[in-house]
Enzyme design. Structure first.
Site, PDB file in Angstrom:
ATOM      1  CG  HIS A  44      43.896  -3.358   9.020  1.00 47.11           C
ATOM      2  ND1 HIS A  44      43.309  -4.561   9.350  1.00 47.11           N
ATOM      3  CD2 HIS A  44      43.056  -2.772   8.122  1.00 47.11           C
ATOM      4  CE1 HIS A  44      42.170  -4.688   8.700  1.00 47.11           C
ATOM      5  NE2 HIS A  44      41.990  -3.626   7.953  1.00 47.11           N
ATOM      6  CE1 TYR A  66      40.338   8.349   5.077  1.00 48.55           C
ATOM      7  CE2 TYR A  66      40.942  10.568   4.397  1.00 48.55           C
ATOM      8  CZ  TYR A  66      40.761   9.629   5.394  1.00 48.55           C
ATOM      9  OH  TYR A  66      41.006   9.970   6.708  1.00 48.55           O
ATOM     10  CG  HIS A  86      38.852  -0.152   9.398  1.00 48.21           C
ATOM     11  ND1 HIS A  86      37.725  -0.941   9.389  1.00 48.21           N
ATOM     12  CD2 HIS A  86      39.746  -0.797   8.601  1.00 48.21           C
ATOM     13  CE1 HIS A  86      37.929  -2.001   8.627  1.00 48.21           C
ATOM     14  NE2 HIS A  86      39.156  -1.933   8.131  1.00 48.21           N
ATOM     15  CD  GLU A  87      42.547   0.303   6.805  1.00 48.21           C
ATOM     16  OE1 GLU A  87      43.541  -0.405   6.629  1.00 48.21           O
ATOM     17  OE2 GLU A  87      41.401  -0.167   6.848  1.00 48.21           O
ATOM     18  CG  ASP A 103      39.584  -5.743   6.619  1.00 46.07           C
ATOM     19  OD1 ASP A 103      39.198  -5.031   7.564  1.00 46.07           O
ATOM     20  OD2 ASP A 103      40.388  -5.352   5.762  1.00 46.07           O
TER      21      ASP A 103
END
EC number: 3.4.24.39
Length: 352
Positions: free
Chosen positions: A307, A281, A303-304, A318
């Site tokens: 979730h 990362y 993005h995370e 995803d």
């Protein structure tokens, strides 16, 4: 959100850009056949229905040995909560151990217990199915995607037996030596959080009242309720990214649970509202992408956050990685796809 310092934790995941294969009768596809072995133990047979050999990343897919989401489980119309991990992959430099090759008509088999990543102790009938896109790999680089879809399998669960199945996450314990958020990692994450908040707020405004055609490009509809939902989720992400001492998530600067394989940028534990960054990362992602739909730290973090159900319910899935896969989704799937939000935020920032 609580950020790891000497006493707090911190976590995130990354975005993968892919390009679509040429459409036509020879386009690759995977057919998934699900069958029951015994109570909650399920077998998946994945067949290459195309006319040529394909190589694809099997992480977050069948054959992944980790507690990843291979199927969705439903009681009636309600999905049973998933209690495993969601891993984010890099788009280049992918090593061979993460790749599976299938010739035309060839199959792979995978067996797994759905009770290890979902609470099925109440027993009774559940339906199981799986669909989405899996990334194609050529010379270690993601170059396209393969659609996959399974049959619907109905299983009458013996709750007593299901309750005895060992839970995947119950075995997770943090390593004795944990590197807290400090130094370069802390600095990088602080910047990523600030950028993620900025991008999410910009995208929320655009979703609510911006260009309809741009919104439709990523979410496949201009319906006002969908635009409102997307804006609400993005504002929730911005709020979470802006809080480093409170909020609903725990964000690890490192890998406390040991799921950072060589190809994983970061991973999420949705049922625990935790995110964990992996070494690449920091080493492979820039703070902000300079190209449309490219990976970076900010949109990976954004993005995370999508979730995590603690940020906005329900948490996203995803279903399609990268621009070409994400823009092939239906409106319903795009609304529930993490990368659709990351890609849209990137597009608004760079005026793609």
């Amino acid at each position: 959100m609580r950020v790891t310092t000497l006493s707090t934790a911190l976590f995130a995941l990354a975005s993968t850009a892919v390009s679509a294969p040429t459409a036509g009768s020879s386009s690759p596809g995977l057919e998934v056949k699900l069958t029951q072995i015994d109570n909650t133990r399920v077998k998946a047979v994945v067949k290459n229905t195309g006319s040529e050999e394909v190589s694809f990343v099997h992480l977050n897919f069948f054959k992944d040995a980790g507690p990843v989401k291979k199927v969705s489980i439903y009681r009636g119309q309600d999905e049973v909560q998933f209690e495993g991990i969601k891993r984010r992959l890099r788009s280049s430099g992918i090593t061979k151990e993460a790749v599976t090759s299938l010739g035309a008509g060839e199959t792979l088999e995978d067996e797994f217990d759905i009770a290890s990543t979902s609470d099925l102790a109440s027993g009774g009938p559940v339906s199981i199915r799986s669909h989405g896109f899996v990334p194609i790999v050529v010379d270690g680089k993601i170059t396209g995607y393969i659609p996959y879809k399974s049959n619907d399998l109905t299983v009458n669960v013996d709750g007593g037996k299901a309750a005895k199945v060992t839970k995947a996450l119950s075995q997770l314990t943090r390593r004795t030596e944990v590197t807290d958020c400090k130094g370069d990692a802390e600095s990088s994450l602080t910047t990523a959080l600030s950028n993620a908040a900025k991008l999410a707020n910009q995208a929320a405004e655009a979703a609510e009242s911006g260009d309809e055609s741009k919104f439709e490009e990523y979410f496949k509809t201009t319906d006002q309720q969908t635009r409102t939902t997307v804006a609400e989720r993005l504002r929730a992400v911005a709020k979470e990214a802006g809080s480093t001492s409170g909020g609903s998530t725990t964000y690890h600067c490192n890998d406390p649970y040991g799921y950072c394989e060589p190809n994983v940028l970061a991973y999420t534990l949705p049922s625990k509202n935790e995110i964990a960054n992996c070494d690449i990362y920091y080493s492979e992602l820039p703070p902000l992408a300079q190209k449309c739909h490219a990976q970076d730290q900010a949109t990976t973090t954004l993005h995370e956050f999508t979730h995590a159900p603690g940020v906005y319910q329900p948490g996203t899935e995803d279903l399609g990685y990268g621009y070409d896969a994400a823009t092939q989704l239906s409106a319903q799937d795009a609304l529930n796809n993490a990368d659709s939000y990351a890609l849209y935020a990137n597009a608004i920032e760079l005026k793609c």
